[in-house]
Design an enzyme around this catalytic site. Structure first.
Site, short mmCIF file in Angstrom:
data_model
loop_
_atom_site.label_atom_id
_atom_site.label_comp_id
_atom_site.label_asym_id
_atom_site.label_seq_id
_atom_site.Cartn_x
_atom_site.Cartn_y
_atom_site.Cartn_z
N ASP A 279 26.33 -95.49 -3.11
CA ASP A 279 27.01 -95.59 -4.39
C ASP A 279 26.66 -96.96 -4.98
OD1 ASP A 279 28.45 -95.20 -6.64
OD2 ASP A 279 30.34 -94.71 -5.65
C1 BGC Z 1 30.46 -94.17 -9.11
C2 BGC Z 1 29.50 -93.05 -8.80
C3 BGC Z 1 28.42 -93.00 -9.84
C4 BGC Z 1 27.76 -94.33 -9.97
C5 BGC Z 1 26.64 -94.33 -10.97
C6 BGC Z 1 29.75 -95.47 -9.43
O1 BGC Z 1 30.65 -96.38 -9.96
O2 BGC Z 1 31.35 -94.34 -8.04
O3 BGC Z 1 30.19 -91.83 -8.75
O4 BGC Z 1 27.49 -91.99 -9.56
O5 BGC Z 1 28.72 -95.27 -10.36
O6 BGC Z 1 27.06 -93.83 -12.17
#
Ligand code: BGC
Length: 692
Positions: A279
């Protein structure tokens, strides 16, 4: 017959998925390059072999370069900038390795400037329809590809464990079986469009409070029975190409460095052959442990998988070059397996998106998820009735906030939808004055109070009453009470991303849960209110009567174990406001003739009312007491459209897993199980025994 190269050029120009031409293997070099110079470009070789050949040709620097993304700024702009991508992993032109682009917003549409803002995933959960999940995934895959992406960052298959979860709206609710069925269907459909799906946030990522550090302590049985099955279904049935590990720790170890879940479970037990990405920004926490544990790619840039860190770990012999190869191989293999090397890169051609069709899909999915919780004869609204629309939420576009928020092209608010559809006079009062709202309600035949909560990534709600779920709005609970006192035909429309307390429910005539209904939400709400469309949804999450404790920071023990959501309310016989699976229709259904033979369960569903409508027969299984399981677990559901007076025989087939519990491995439970079928977890008119 057209040649492969012509076909490839055509697919690129038309924006079609490559899959349509895969299989024809002519000699012309594809985008990967000539086979004689680059043997890994040979499409006739299996993906592993191709990855092996390519690895041999790569320098260490090149390998390390593929272990992290290369664009830190893209993710900051995707809400507004149609040219920004949520993730980029640069390719290696020297070797024909393609650059890979990732689209944000995955679970709820493509976040890359304005796009199709679909209903929130929780609304899809409420649809109880694998077919709708496929429509949803297909749209996301198609739009993602037409905006030039190779990967979409969804779906999100975390269980809604705490009712106040900030990201609850991105989930499919509190049941692992429902979540897994929908997730797998979504992924298959998205990947058929020629993009890769990255399922997230693996595993046990269930709260936003302290989200970068929280340590979820989950025992193996609970993990296997509640939190892992959706991911297992995504991998085994959906064939997800990629998995995103979460920010949180699980049992003391960061998810992105957790060999138990990334290695033993994901790659070992489930046979996952794709790659794992972290993530964004804080997912990966520790270079050595992540390399060893099974994190292949750090996103969006290399903080722990930077050149310096990886080289240092190699120098200090804390990791080996074989381990590096293993990580890079997983990434390359996935790209080979999904044809990414062998096709022209997708061009960003948003003008080829069928906006009208996508709008219709967004609307249909919203209608199919709108859940009618209560109706004392007030709905559908009568033709010509005068309507007072009340509440500030009625004139706003309501959605969850965070990485899955998609900027809608032309959103339709509830007020706009109702005004456009109404056949009688419509007034609007924004709810800032209770006196004005009550006066408007008094003057109208029907009052429609539209209320909402404000769920967002990075923060959980303090509690789930409207008052604290949307502190910036007027006191919506007081507004409902005041309006209901002024007009007995008061209908409340909820636009919330999860469960909400409804202490005023006995005072209103109608209660409609529209969730965050997406860009066409207002139209969908109006169509359901007026009976042009049926309320297709059923609750994928329990509506409680009281607040739960606020989420904790630090160490969070999942001490409720298997008693998550409705499992807990049923095991402890606790009262609820509206149970899991509940949702009324504008017609009525009868359930009869339960027959259990072997692992097949059949029932007859009859439309006993006067309108056509869909029933959602649900099968719940209760294990023999000795199994130590909560009662009534959802093990089957389907959605059947029936004309008045018509019946349908519905068959559920229970597989071995349905009867199995986790005891250091899946063990099928013998003895007699209770099978119940009906319209919610608390309305199960048919009951039988299934003995094994
Ligand atoms: C989130 C993810 C997401 C990523 C990129 C993060 O803050 O937890 O779910 O895919 O950002 O957008």
């Amino acid at each position: 017959m057209i040649s492969r190269s012509t076909a490839l050029a055509l697919t690129a120009v038309l924006g079609l998925p490559l899959l349509a031409v895969a299989g024809s293997s002519a000699a012309a070099p594809g985008p990967c390059g000539s086979v004689s110079a680059r043997p890994w470009c040979d499409r006739d070789l299996p993906p592993d072999r191709r990855a092996g050949l390519l690895l041999k040709a790569m320098t260490l620097d090149e390998k390390i370069g593929l272990m992290a993304g290369d664009d830190a700024l893209g993710p900051l702009n995707t809400d507004k900038d149609p040219g920004a991508h949520e993730g980029t992993v640069d390719g290696i032109p020297r070797l024909g390795v393609p650059t890979v682009l990732m689209a944000g917003g995955g679970p709820a549409g493509i976040r890359q400037g304005p796009g199709t803002a679909l209903p929130a995933p929780i609304a899809l959960g409420a649809g109880f329809s694998a077919a709708d999940a496929a429509r949803y995934g297909r749209l996301v895959g198609d739009e993602g590809r037409r905006k030039g992406n190779d990967i979409v960052l969804g779906p999100a298959l975390d269980i809604l464990r705490i009712p106040n979860a900030g990201r609850g709206y991105e989930s499919y609710g509190e049941d692992p079986y429902l979540t897994g069925r929908l997730g797998a269907s979504w992924i298959k459909a998205a990947q058929k469009q020629g993009v890769l799906a990255m399922v997230k946030h693996y595993p046990a990522n269930n709260q936003e409070t302290d989200r970068y550090q929280v340590n979820a302590i989950v025992d193996p049985r609970t993990m296997q029975e509640i939190y892992l099955p959706p991911f297992e279904a995504a991998v085994r049935n959906g064939r997800a190409a990629a998995v995103m590990c979460g920010y949180n720790k699980v049992n003391g170890k960061p998810s992105c460095a957790n060999g138990t879940f990334l290695g033993t479970v994901l790659r070992g037990s489930w046979g996952f052959r794709g790659f794992v990405a972290s993530d964004w920004l804080a997912g990966a926490k520790n270079t050595v442990a992540s390399v060893r544990g099974g994190l292949d790619v750090e996103m969006p840039v290399g903080l722990i998988y930077g050149k310096d860190q990886l080289n240092q770990a190699l120098r200090e012999k804390k990791i080996t070059s074989r381990q590096i190869d293993k990580r890079v191989r997983a990434y390359l293999r996935t790209l080979f397996a999904h044809g990414v090397f062998d096709r022209a890169r997708y061009r960003d051609r948003p003008q080829t998106i069928n906006v009208a069709a996508n709008d219709r899909t967004a609307q249909a999915i919203a209608e199919n998820g709108i859940t009618l919780l209560k109706n004392k004869g007030v709905l559908p609204l009568k033709p010509g009735a005068s309507v007072a629309v009340i509440g500030s939420s009625a004139s706003d576009y309501i959605s969850g906030a965070g990485s899955s928020r998609v900027t809608p092209r032309k959103p339709v608010t509830a007020l706009q939808g109702i005004t456009a559809r109404a056949t009688g006079p419509v007034s609007y009062s924004d709810g800032s004055s209770l006196t004005a709202a009550a006066a408007a309600a008094r003057r109208a035949d029907v009052a429609v109070v539209v209320v909402s909560d404000a769920r967002e990534e990075a923060e959980d709600l303090k509690c789930i009453s409207l008052r604290c779920g949307a502190p910036d709005r007027e006191d919506q609970d007081a507004l409902i009470r005041g309006v209901a006192a002024a007009n007995r035909n008061t209908v409340v429309v909820l636009q919330t991303g999860g469960p909400v307390l409804t202490p005023w429910r006995s005072r209103v005539a109608g209660l409609v849960q529209a969730w965050y209904p997406g860009e066409r939400g207002g139209t969908a709400i109006a169509r359901v209110l007026y009976g042009d469309a049926e309320p297709g949804g059923r609750l994928p999450v329990t509506f409680p009567v009281a607040n739960a404790k606020a989420a904790k920071s630090g160490t969070v023990r999942y001490s409720e174990r298997l008693q998550v959501g409705y499992r807990r309310y049923n095991a402890r016989r606790l009262p609820v406001a509206y149970p899991f699976g509940h949702g009324l229709s504008y017609t009525t259904f009868g359930y009869s003739r339960l027959k259990v033979s072997g692992n097949r369960v059949q029932v007859t569903v009859t439309n006993t009312g006067r309108r056509a409508g869909s029933a959602v027969p649900q099968l719940y299984l209760t294990f023999p007491r000795s199994a130590g399981e909560p009662p009534r677990q959802l093990k089957g559901f389907t959605k059947v459209m029936l004309k008045p007076g018509r019946s349908k025989r519905v068959t559920f087939v229970l597989d071995k897993r349905s009867f199995s519990i986790w005891k250091n491995g899946w063990k099928a439970v013998g003895g007699c199980h209770t099978v119940e079928v009906g319209s919610s977890s608390r309305h199960l008119p048919l009951s039988g025994r299934l003995c094994r």
